[in-house]
Scaffold this motif. Structure first.
Motif, mmCIF file in Angstrom:
data_model
loop_
_atom_site.group_PDB
_atom_site.id
_atom_site.type_symbol
_atom_site.label_atom_id
_atom_site.label_comp_id
_atom_site.label_asym_id
_atom_site.label_seq_id
_atom_site.Cartn_x
_atom_site.Cartn_y
_atom_site.Cartn_z
ATOM 1 N N UNK A 176 0.815 -1.215 0.000
ATOM 2 C CA UNK A 176 0.000 0.000 0.000
ATOM 3 C C UNK A 176 0.847 1.262 0.000
ATOM 4 N N UNK A 177 1.892 1.268 0.838
ATOM 5 C CA UNK A 177 2.781 2.430 0.874
ATOM 6 C C UNK A 177 3.524 2.608 -0.447
ATOM 7 N N UNK A 178 3.932 1.508 -1.036
ATOM 8 C CA UNK A 178 4.629 1.600 -2.330
ATOM 9 C C UNK A 178 3.706 2.189 -3.397
ATOM 10 N N UNK A 179 2.449 1.751 -3.415
ATOM 11 C CA UNK A 179 1.490 2.285 -4.385
ATOM 12 C C UNK A 179 1.236 3.771 -4.149
ATOM 13 N N UNK A 180 1.083 4.167 -2.887
ATOM 14 C CA UNK A 180 0.842 5.587 -2.588
ATOM 15 C C UNK A 180 2.037 6.449 -2.973
ATOM 16 N N UNK A 181 3.250 5.948 -2.712
ATOM 17 C CA UNK A 181 4.448 6.690 -3.103
ATOM 18 C C UNK A 181 4.529 6.808 -4.623
ATOM 19 N N UNK A 238 4.439 10.278 -6.642
ATOM 20 C CA UNK A 238 5.524 10.635 -7.560
ATOM 21 C C UNK A 238 4.988 10.947 -8.952
ATOM 22 N N UNK A 239 3.993 10.182 -9.400
ATOM 23 C CA UNK A 239 3.386 10.419 -10.720
ATOM 24 C C UNK A 239 2.722 11.787 -10.784
ATOM 25 N N UNK A 240 2.081 12.193 -9.671
ATOM 26 C CA UNK A 240 1.405 13.495 -9.636
ATOM 27 C C UNK A 240 2.407 14.641 -9.523
ATOM 28 N N UNK A 241 3.443 14.457 -8.719
ATOM 29 C CA UNK A 241 4.379 15.543 -8.444
ATOM 30 C C UNK A 241 5.456 15.700 -9.505
#
Length: 296
Positions: free
Chosen positions: A33-38, A42-45
């Motif tokens: 879950x943390x990997x997906x959120x990161x 990253x994709x957004x930023x």
């Protein structure tokens, strides 16, 4: 006889080595879950990071293939040139003025109307509220020409009043604030009426102090929408001294179409105020969005 303070004896559950171990499958799920959120973050930023770095590059390095993330020479002077080569100060001043005025008016009118729809009983209240909320489904492009003719008839085009009056009221703010006011117990307003407090006094002294997070959320949304508005200023503001930053940057881009580094610098300047506003009010924004959807 001296009194002694006896330290509390920890229970078995409070002792770290007695705690139940987490199953490996659950640990793997949390890590995933943390990997997906990161990854999503990253994709957004990533585009914003590229925009900031591009604003500090030499112009010939902005669109290199393959992408060169960091400039060979850091051009910090781009942040100064954008102020001297354009009317950035005027654009920012106008945008801040419009954003503050529209935000204040929408928060006031939206919260006041929401109080009436939520706490005051009158005939046809629900029907009127549904009709008012239904206007959210009508795109602005469907009635922007009649609006323009109305403002033109009273000679308000190419004035600050054209932007302020058009956005002083909003159905979304009424809907959002009513959802929050519906969660406030009716007994509070009934007790205030028995004490002789007027409806405006109830709204001002009871409802507003309790609705801080929802007001903050509505204020941030309205401020952001007004700041990013392009079509409104494009239609109504003809004088360069009235242009907002979105309209000014469009003109600046058309005049400096080959100077990509300066264009990115101007874009960064337009994003920074919104970023600051959100970082300051993000806690209240999240709390306001959460509480505005509660019923109970």
């Amino acid at each position: 006889m001296s009194s002694q303070v006896v330290a509390p004896v920890p229970t078995a559950a409070e002792i770290p080595w007695n705690k139940k171990k987490m199953p490996p499958l659950k640990i793997a799920g949390i890590v995933l879950g943390y990997v997906l959120m990161i990854g999503v973050a990253a994709f957004v930023l990533l585009p914003f990071v590229w925009m900031v770095l591009a604003s500090l590059k030499p112009n010939n390095e902005v669109f290199l293939v393959p992408v060169k993330w960091f400039p060979s020479v850091w051009h910090w002077d781009n942040c100064i040139k954008i102020w001297t080569d354009s009317n950035m100060l005027t654009w920012l001043g106008n945008t801040v003025f419009f954003a503050i005025c529209v935000t204040f008016l929408q928060v006031f009118t939206g919260s006041f109307a929401a109080y009436g729809f939520s706490k005051i009983r009158f005939r046809g209240r629900n029907v009127l509220f549904l009709i008012y909320i239904a206007t959210m489904a009508v795109p602005w492009q469907a009635y922007m020409i009649p609006q323009y003719k109305m403002l033109s008839a009273v000679h308000l085009t190419d004035t600050r009043w054209s932007i302020i009056l058009l956005q002083a009221f909003g159905a979304f703010g009424v809907f959002m604030m009513k959802q929050f006011y519906d969660t406030i117990p009716e007994e509070l307003s009934e007790a205030a009426r028995l004490d002789g407090l007027s409806e405006f006094g109830i709204y001002l002294r009871i409802m507003l102090p309790l609705s801080g997070p929802s007001i903050a959320a509505l204020g941030i949304i309205t401020f952001t929408n007004t700041w990013n508005d392009f079509m409104g200023p494009l239609m109504y503001l003809r004088s360069p001294e009235l242009w907002t930053i979105q309209l000014g940057l469009k003109t600046f881009i058309s005049q400096n179409s080959a100077n990509y580094a300066m264009i990115m610098t101007g874009s960064v300047m337009s994003v920074i105020p919104i970023l600051i506003v959100f970082l300051i009010g993000q806690k209240q924004f999240i709390e306001g969005i959460a509480t505005s959807g509660m019923k109970g």
